[in-house]
Write a protein that holds these residues in place. Structure first.
Motif, PDB file in Angstrom:
ATOM      1  N   LEU A 176      56.668 -33.988 -79.494  1.00 33.21           N
ATOM      2  CA  LEU A 176      57.981 -34.368 -79.977  1.00 33.21           C
ATOM      3  C   LEU A 176      59.029 -33.865 -78.995  1.00 33.21           C
ATOM      4  O   LEU A 176      59.186 -32.666 -78.805  1.00 33.21           O
ATOM      5  CB  LEU A 176      58.244 -33.775 -81.358  1.00 33.21           C
ATOM      6  CG  LEU A 176      57.365 -34.287 -82.494  1.00 33.21           C
ATOM      7  CD1 LEU A 176      57.697 -33.562 -83.777  1.00 33.21           C
ATOM      8  CD2 LEU A 176      57.543 -35.775 -82.667  1.00 33.21           C
ATOM      9  N   GLY A 177      59.718 -34.802 -78.404  1.00 35.55           N
ATOM     10  CA  GLY A 177      60.770 -34.445 -77.466  1.00 35.55           C
ATOM     11  C   GLY A 177      62.106 -34.357 -78.168  1.00 35.55           C
ATOM     12  O   GLY A 177      62.227 -34.592 -79.378  1.00 35.55           O
ATOM     13  N   PRO A 178      63.136 -34.029 -77.424  1.00 43.55           N
ATOM     14  CA  PRO A 178      64.476 -33.923 -78.001  1.00 43.55           C
ATOM     15  C   PRO A 178      64.933 -35.209 -78.683  1.00 43.55           C
ATOM     16  O   PRO A 178      65.598 -35.152 -79.711  1.00 43.55           O
ATOM     17  CB  PRO A 178      65.366 -33.584 -76.809  1.00 43.55           C
ATOM     18  CG  PRO A 178      64.455 -33.010 -75.787  1.00 43.55           C
ATOM     19  CD  PRO A 178      63.118 -33.636 -76.019  1.00 43.55           C
ATOM     20  N   VAL A 179      64.569 -36.354 -78.132  1.00 45.96           N
ATOM     21  CA  VAL A 179      64.997 -37.622 -78.736  1.00 45.96           C
ATOM     22  C   VAL A 179      64.405 -37.769 -80.137  1.00 45.96           C
ATOM     23  O   VAL A 179      65.101 -38.171 -81.076  1.00 45.96           O
ATOM     24  CB  VAL A 179      64.588 -38.816 -77.846  1.00 45.96           C
ATOM     25  CG1 VAL A 179      64.833 -40.141 -78.537  1.00 45.96           C
ATOM     26  CG2 VAL A 179      65.316 -38.761 -76.512  1.00 45.96           C
ATOM     27  N   HIS A 180      63.129 -37.421 -80.299  1.00 40.26           N
ATOM     28  CA  HIS A 180      62.484 -37.522 -81.612  1.00 40.26           C
ATOM     29  C   HIS A 180      63.145 -36.578 -82.616  1.00 40.26           C
ATOM     30  O   HIS A 180      63.405 -36.953 -83.770  1.00 40.26           O
ATOM     31  CB  HIS A 180      60.995 -37.190 -81.513  1.00 40.26           C
ATOM     32  CG  HIS A 180      60.231 -38.102 -80.631  1.00 40.26           C
ATOM     33  ND1 HIS A 180      59.799 -37.723 -79.393  1.00 40.26           N
ATOM     34  CD2 HIS A 180      59.842 -39.388 -80.797  1.00 40.26           C
ATOM     35  CE1 HIS A 180      59.161 -38.726 -78.835  1.00 40.26           C
ATOM     36  NE2 HIS A 180      59.180 -39.754 -79.664  1.00 40.26           N
ATOM     37  N   LEU A 181      63.393 -35.354 -82.180  1.00 40.52           N
ATOM     38  CA  LEU A 181      63.993 -34.364 -83.085  1.00 40.52           C
ATOM     39  C   LEU A 181      65.425 -34.736 -83.453  1.00 40.52           C
ATOM     40  O   LEU A 181      65.832 -34.599 -84.615  1.00 40.52           O
ATOM     41  CB  LEU A 181      63.936 -32.978 -82.451  1.00 40.52           C
ATOM     42  CG  LEU A 181      62.518 -32.443 -82.213  1.00 40.52           C
ATOM     43  CD1 LEU A 181      62.561 -31.131 -81.458  1.00 40.52           C
ATOM     44  CD2 LEU A 181      61.757 -32.311 -83.508  1.00 40.52           C
ATOM     45  N   TRP A 182      66.205 -35.216 -82.492  1.00 39.93           N
ATOM     46  CA  TRP A 182      67.576 -35.654 -82.787  1.00 39.93           C
ATOM     47  C   TRP A 182      67.568 -36.863 -83.711  1.00 39.93           C
ATOM     48  O   TRP A 182      68.413 -36.973 -84.598  1.00 39.93           O
ATOM     49  CB  TRP A 182      68.336 -35.971 -81.503  1.00 39.93           C
ATOM     50  CG  TRP A 182      68.888 -34.754 -80.845  1.00 39.93           C
ATOM     51  CD1 TRP A 182      68.384 -34.090 -79.762  1.00 39.93           C
ATOM     52  CD2 TRP A 182      70.047 -34.019 -81.259  1.00 39.93           C
ATOM     53  NE1 TRP A 182      69.156 -32.999 -79.479  1.00 39.93           N
ATOM     54  CE2 TRP A 182      70.180 -32.928 -80.370  1.00 39.93           C
ATOM     55  CE3 TRP A 182      70.968 -34.178 -82.278  1.00 39.93           C
ATOM     56  CZ2 TRP A 182      71.217 -32.007 -80.477  1.00 39.93           C
ATOM     57  CZ3 TRP A 182      71.993 -33.253 -82.378  1.00 39.93           C
ATOM     58  CH2 TRP A 182      72.116 -32.186 -81.499  1.00 39.93           C
ATOM     59  N   THR A 183      66.622 -37.768 -83.516  1.00 48.12           N
ATOM     60  CA  THR A 183      66.526 -38.943 -84.396  1.00 48.12           C
ATOM     61  C   THR A 183      66.195 -38.526 -85.821  1.00 48.12           C
ATOM     62  O   THR A 183      66.817 -39.005 -86.783  1.00 48.12           O
ATOM     63  CB  THR A 183      65.459 -39.924 -83.863  1.00 48.12           C
ATOM     64  OG1 THR A 183      65.814 -40.315 -82.534  1.00 48.12           O
ATOM     65  CG2 THR A 183      65.342 -41.152 -84.749  1.00 48.12           C
ATOM     66  N   LEU A 184      65.237 -37.628 -85.977  1.00 47.61           N
ATOM     67  CA  LEU A 184      64.875 -37.139 -87.304  1.00 47.61           C
ATOM     68  C   LEU A 184      66.053 -36.422 -87.958  1.00 47.61           C
ATOM     69  O   LEU A 184      66.358 -36.648 -89.136  1.00 47.61           O
ATOM     70  CB  LEU A 184      63.669 -36.205 -87.217  1.00 47.61           C
ATOM     71  CG  LEU A 184      63.167 -35.620 -88.519  1.00 47.61           C
ATOM     72  CD1 LEU A 184      62.712 -36.724 -89.470  1.00 47.61           C
ATOM     73  CD2 LEU A 184      62.033 -34.652 -88.247  1.00 47.61           C
TER      74      LEU A 184
END
Length: 146
Positions: free
Chosen positions: A117-125
């Motif tokens: 999980l990269g930053p994009v995934h975490l920010w999206t969540l």
């Protein structure tokens, strides 16, 4: 004549695979125990569970508000009520089931579970949870109230 080395090699390969299932099995036992408790002790009856502190102080619903009622309804097969109580929690239950299944299959094959999980995934969540929280507290978000 049997090859003793082949039997020993097969046993040594099976042992790590089976021991790799211990952690997912323990996680499943803990989750099943929690769901069994929530399925038995109805959160719709006052006095069994604490009230959400954010809701008690501000009157606002957090992303977890209604999660226990959602789990109770889900366990009893009332999926529409589960979605009504907390739609994001239902998505979480299903996501956990998929992730746990992938984990078990990979562990049975002797492979580790790798979540990238990269930053994009975490920010999206985080954004989805924030939008869910804001919308459920707006007047037109009444369908998302627990």
């Amino acid at each position: 004549m049997r090859d003793v080395n082949a039997d020993v090699n097969a046993d040594t390969q099976r042992a790590p695979r089976l021991s790799g299932l211990a952690v997912p099995g323990g996680i499943l036992a803990a989750v099943a125990g929690a769901f069994a408790y929530v399925g038995t002790v109805d959160p719709n009856q006052p006095g069994h569970y604490p009230v959400c502190p954010l809701y008690r102080i501000t009157g606002l619903y957090c992303p977890g508000c209604g999660g226990l009622r959602s789990a109770h309804a889900f366990i009893h097969g009332d999926f529409l009520a589960a979605l009504q109580d907390n739609a994001m929690a239902v998505v979480g239950y299903l996501g956990f089931a998929v992730l746990w299944t992938v984990w078990v299959v990979r562990a049975a094959r002797g492979r580790p579970l790798r979540l990238a999980l990269g930053p994009v995934h975490l920010w999206t969540l985080g954004t989805l949870l924030l939008v869910f929280t804001v919308v459920r507290n707006l007047p037109f978000g009444g369908g998302l109230h627990p």
